[in-house]
Write an enzyme that holds these catalytic residues in place. Structure first.
Site, mmCIF file in Angstrom:
data_model
loop_
_atom_site.group_PDB
_atom_site.id
_atom_site.type_symbol
_atom_site.label_atom_id
_atom_site.label_comp_id
_atom_site.label_asym_id
_atom_site.label_seq_id
_atom_site.Cartn_x
_atom_site.Cartn_y
_atom_site.Cartn_z
ATOM 1 N N LEU A 141 54.866 -9.655 -14.682
ATOM 2 C CA LEU A 141 55.077 -11.101 -14.793
ATOM 3 C C LEU A 141 53.765 -11.793 -15.162
ATOM 4 C CD1 LEU A 141 57.734 -12.740 -14.373
ATOM 5 C CD2 LEU A 141 56.691 -13.620 -12.292
ATOM 6 N N ILE B 123 53.454 -13.202 -20.854
ATOM 7 C CA ILE B 123 54.710 -12.960 -21.568
ATOM 8 C C ILE B 123 55.879 -12.905 -20.592
ATOM 9 C CG2 ILE B 123 55.985 -11.272 -22.953
ATOM 10 C CD1 ILE B 123 53.282 -10.531 -24.251
ATOM 11 N N SER C 179 55.468 -6.775 -10.018
ATOM 12 C CA SER C 179 54.109 -6.788 -10.544
ATOM 13 C C SER C 179 53.172 -6.322 -9.439
ATOM 14 C CB SER C 179 53.732 -8.192 -11.042
ATOM 15 O OG SER C 179 53.777 -9.115 -9.972
ATOM 16 N N ARG C 180 51.884 -6.301 -9.719
ATOM 17 C CA ARG C 180 50.935 -5.790 -8.724
ATOM 18 C C ARG C 180 50.974 -6.584 -7.435
ATOM 19 N NH1 ARG C 180 45.498 -4.491 -12.330
ATOM 20 N NH2 ARG C 180 46.348 -2.698 -13.479
ATOM 21 N N SER C 181 51.253 -7.866 -7.537
ATOM 22 C CA SER C 181 51.298 -8.710 -6.336
ATOM 23 C C SER C 181 52.294 -9.838 -6.548
ATOM 24 C CB SER C 181 49.906 -9.288 -6.040
ATOM 25 O OG SER C 181 49.439 -10.045 -7.138
ATOM 26 N N ILE D 67 59.357 -4.702 -24.888
ATOM 27 C CA ILE D 67 58.479 -5.367 -25.854
ATOM 28 C C ILE D 67 57.020 -5.161 -25.448
ATOM 29 C CG2 ILE D 67 60.078 -7.062 -26.820
ATOM 30 C CD1 ILE D 67 57.773 -7.848 -23.863
ATOM 31 N N ARG E 288 54.803 -1.596 -24.580
ATOM 32 C CA ARG E 288 54.338 -0.453 -25.352
ATOM 33 C C ARG E 288 55.297 0.699 -25.109
ATOM 34 N NH1 ARG E 288 51.494 -3.606 -27.722
ATOM 35 N NH2 ARG E 288 49.231 -3.445 -28.117
ATOM 36 N N ASP F 203 61.451 -2.654 -29.235
ATOM 37 C CA ASP F 203 60.581 -3.079 -30.329
ATOM 38 C C ASP F 203 59.368 -2.180 -30.438
ATOM 39 O OD1 ASP F 203 59.831 -4.965 -32.425
ATOM 40 O OD2 ASP F 203 58.257 -5.647 -31.052
ATOM 41 N N GLU G 299 54.334 5.414 -32.838
ATOM 42 C CA GLU G 299 54.712 4.572 -33.980
ATOM 43 C C GLU G 299 53.961 4.991 -35.241
ATOM 44 O OE1 GLU G 299 54.021 0.567 -32.684
ATOM 45 O OE2 GLU G 299 55.606 0.653 -31.159
ATOM 46 N N HIS H 16 58.304 -3.069 -34.063
ATOM 47 C CA HIS H 16 57.135 -3.663 -33.406
ATOM 48 C C HIS H 16 56.773 -4.999 -34.054
ATOM 49 C CE1 HIS H 16 53.299 -2.517 -30.962
ATOM 50 N NE2 HIS H 16 53.560 -3.821 -30.880
#
Length: 315
Positions: free
Chosen positions: A153, A156, A175-177, A231, A233, A257, A262, A280
């Site tokens: 979070l 993006i 997320s991490r926190s 979206i 990697r 994407d 790639e 991508h």
């Protein structure tokens, strides 16, 4: 005398023209190793590259005057950060310059995968729309009331969350926190998020710790009516596990994407009808490119003036 910059990928013509106004630009250079570096690049004080490309210690050693690695996009995972730090080389990226464009595209992929937009397009183009025989591309789920779980979070992911909420979706994240200032449900594990979600949206930064984080266990937890959208990697998903899950219909579908290697996209993915594939391009909108170029130019100007860069990345 203009500072010298080495351009590893070929940027757009307008970007190159903008750089040449203030800098001596060497390149582009194709390949990621030191062998292809032209002799005149040894004068380069800055390297402009994409974060997904490999920037190794050997490459840095081949550029004895290098002081800055400037990533054109937001990714930095290809840069050997430890080697850069050891050599006193600074790092910058595009910060959140393309966040809005990527978030819009992510929601578009989610719509396409869940509502069957691509399948409907092919259905019409193939001349299969006759009478009421639309069952193969109808009976799709609404977004409203579904749960979207966002893995990562950041800039993006937060924009994806607000757009998903506008579709009346319930939003959760891992997320991490926790981010207590945001009105979304925090999950303390990726697996827990996948169990909860109808759509798993991957927006986390690529790193060693996120490599293959979305594996067979996570995909099974998502379930036969769940969707995964990436979206971020390609390395964040175990591509082999994803192919199997889609082939065996252990998940409802996917929209991708980005891919592991790639521009290679596995034939197994390309022949499936329950996956949406794009090359991508989430960050390739006109507005995102302009914003990324402004950030790159701002970073370079500040660096060569001896000021803090607007999007410097601490090492």
């Amino acid at each position: 005398m203009k500072p010298t910059i080495l351009m590893m990928p070929r940027l757009a013509d307008d970007a190159i023209a903008s750089l040449k106004q203030s800098y001596t630009v060497i390149g582009p250079v194709y390949g990621d190793d030191a062998a292809g570096i032209p002799v005149e690049a040894k004068e380069a004080r800055a390297l402009v590259t994409y974060g997904g490309r490999r920037t190794s210690a050997e490459l840095m050693d081949a550029l004895p005057k290098l002081e800055l690695i400037a990533c054109y996009g937001t990714g930095i995972e290809g840069v050997d950060a430890a080697a850069a730090k050891a050599r006193g080389i600074q790092l910058c990226n595009a910060a959140d310059a393309n966040a809005r464009s990527v978030a819009e595209f992510a929601v578009g992929l989610m719509l396409n995968a869940m509502r069957g937009i691509g399948r409907g397009d092919r259905f019409v183009r193939d001349g299969l729309w006759t009478g009421r025989g639309i069952e193969p591309v109808s009976n799709t789920p609404d977004l409203a009331g579904r749960r979207v779980g966002i893995y990562g979070l950041g800039a993006i992911g937060s924009k994806i969350a607000s757009r998903a909420a506008a579709f009346e979706m319930e939003v959760g994240y891992h997320s991490r926190s926790p981010k207590p200032d945001l009105p979304y449900q925090f999950h303390d594990s990726l697996l827990g998020l996948a169990i909860w979600a109808d759509v798993l949206m991957i927006a986390v930064r690529a790193s060693a710790e996120t490599r293959h984080a979305v594996d067979d266990t996570v995909l099974n937890a998502l379930g036969s009516e769940g969707y995964v959208v990436n979206i971020s990697r390609g390395l964040v998903i175990d591509e082999e596990a994803l192919c199997l899950a889609l082939e065996q219909k252990r998940i409802g579908g996917a929209a991708l994407d980005v891919f592991a290697v790639e521009p290679h996209v596995p034939e197994r993915l390309r022949k499936l009808d329950n996956v949406v594939l794009t090359p991508h391009i989430a960050a390739s909108s006109q507005d995102a490119k302009k914003a990324q170029l402004r950030t790159l130019l701002g970073n370079l100007k500040a660096f060569f003036a001896g000021r803090p860069m607007p999007a410097g990345v601490p090492l």
